[in-house]
Design a protein around this motif. Structure first.
Motif, PDB file in Angstrom:
ATOM      1  N   SER A  98      29.426  48.370  50.894  1.00 40.09           N
ATOM      2  CA  SER A  98      29.318  47.898  53.238  1.00 40.09           C
ATOM      3  C   SER A  98      30.466  48.319  53.331  1.00 40.09           C
ATOM      4  O   SER A  98      30.367  48.221  54.612  1.00 40.09           O
ATOM      5  CB  SER A  98      29.542  46.565  53.015  1.00 40.09           C
ATOM      6  N   ASN A  99      31.919  48.776  52.603  1.00 34.91           N
ATOM      7  CA  ASN A  99      32.684  49.263  53.773  1.00 34.91           C
ATOM      8  C   ASN A  99      33.004  50.785  53.629  1.00 34.91           C
ATOM      9  O   ASN A  99      33.609  51.501  53.041  1.00 34.91           O
ATOM     10  CB  ASN A  99      34.341  48.968  52.891  1.00 34.91           C
ATOM     11  N   TYR A 100      32.129  51.682  53.423  1.00 34.44           N
ATOM     12  CA  TYR A 100      31.663  53.241  53.677  1.00 34.44           C
ATOM     13  C   TYR A 100      32.447  53.918  54.948  1.00 34.44           C
ATOM     14  O   TYR A 100      30.921  53.178  56.035  1.00 34.44           O
ATOM     15  CB  TYR A 100      30.129  53.651  52.884  1.00 34.44           C
ATOM     16  N   ARG A 101      32.698  53.993  55.161  1.00 33.82           N
ATOM     17  CA  ARG A 101      33.797  54.343  55.673  1.00 33.82           C
ATOM     18  C   ARG A 101      34.554  56.092  56.295  1.00 33.82           C
ATOM     19  O   ARG A 101      34.780  56.558  55.425  1.00 33.82           O
ATOM     20  CB  ARG A 101      34.699  53.560  57.199  1.00 33.82           C
ATOM     21  N   PHE A 102      34.732  56.389  57.883  1.00 31.46           N
ATOM     22  CA  PHE A 102      35.766  57.587  57.402  1.00 31.46           C
ATOM     23  C   PHE A 102      37.437  57.273  56.803  1.00 31.46           C
ATOM     24  O   PHE A 102      37.844  56.445  57.859  1.00 31.46           O
ATOM     25  CB  PHE A 102      35.773  58.364  59.493  1.00 31.46           C
ATOM     26  N   LYS A 157      33.857  60.337  54.260  1.00 33.98           N
ATOM     27  CA  LYS A 157      32.999  58.960  54.042  1.00 33.98           C
ATOM     28  C   LYS A 157      33.655  58.864  52.875  1.00 33.98           C
ATOM     29  O   LYS A 157      33.777  59.841  52.003  1.00 33.98           O
ATOM     30  CB  LYS A 157      31.848  59.170  55.010  1.00 33.98           C
ATOM     31  N   CYS A 197      34.428  54.651  50.379  1.00 33.83           N
ATOM     32  CA  CYS A 197      34.591  53.168  50.152  1.00 33.83           C
ATOM     33  C   CYS A 197      36.033  53.396  49.363  1.00 33.83           C
ATOM     34  O   CYS A 197      36.041  52.028  49.390  1.00 33.83           O
ATOM     35  CB  CYS A 197      33.130  53.337  49.964  1.00 33.83           C
ATOM     36  N   TYR A 219      42.124  56.068  60.845  1.00 32.52           N
ATOM     37  CA  TYR A 219      41.719  56.120  60.542  1.00 32.52           C
ATOM     38  C   TYR A 219      42.994  55.651  58.841  1.00 32.52           C
ATOM     39  O   TYR A 219      44.022  55.945  59.047  1.00 32.52           O
ATOM     40  CB  TYR A 219      40.906  57.626  60.190  1.00 32.52           C
TER      41      TYR A 219
END
Length: 82
Positions: free
Chosen positions: A8-12, A27, A29, A44
């Motif tokens: 759920s923490n898949y981000r840049f 991207k 995690c 970021y």
């Protein structure tokens, strides 16, 4: 597709090569504790790498000595007496 399969923490995330200060944004995690401001002005998460494609001998074609955290100095002091 199965539910809750992907994190759920898949981000840049900004990845920074500490041997030559090369950074790139992609991207991921990966868990991080630090943040940095990227070229677009946004903040970021920052993940520090010891080696990347810009410093790895396979990609650069050169053997480059990467001394992270003084490993070579520690080795030399340890075996200097022998």
């Amino acid at each position: 597709m199965k539910k809750d399969l992907h994190p759920s923490n898949y981000r840049f995330v900004v990845f920074k090569d500490m041997s030559n200060d090369y950074s790139f944004l992609t991207k991921s995690c990966v868990d991080t504790k630090e943040t940095t401001t990227w070229e677009d002005g946004n903040e970021y998460p920052l993940y520090k790498l010891e080696i990347s494609h810009t410093s790895h001998p396979f990609y650069t074609g050169k053997m480059k000595l990467v001394d992270t955290a003084g490993r070579i100095d520690k080795f030399k002091t340890r075996y200097a007496k022998k």
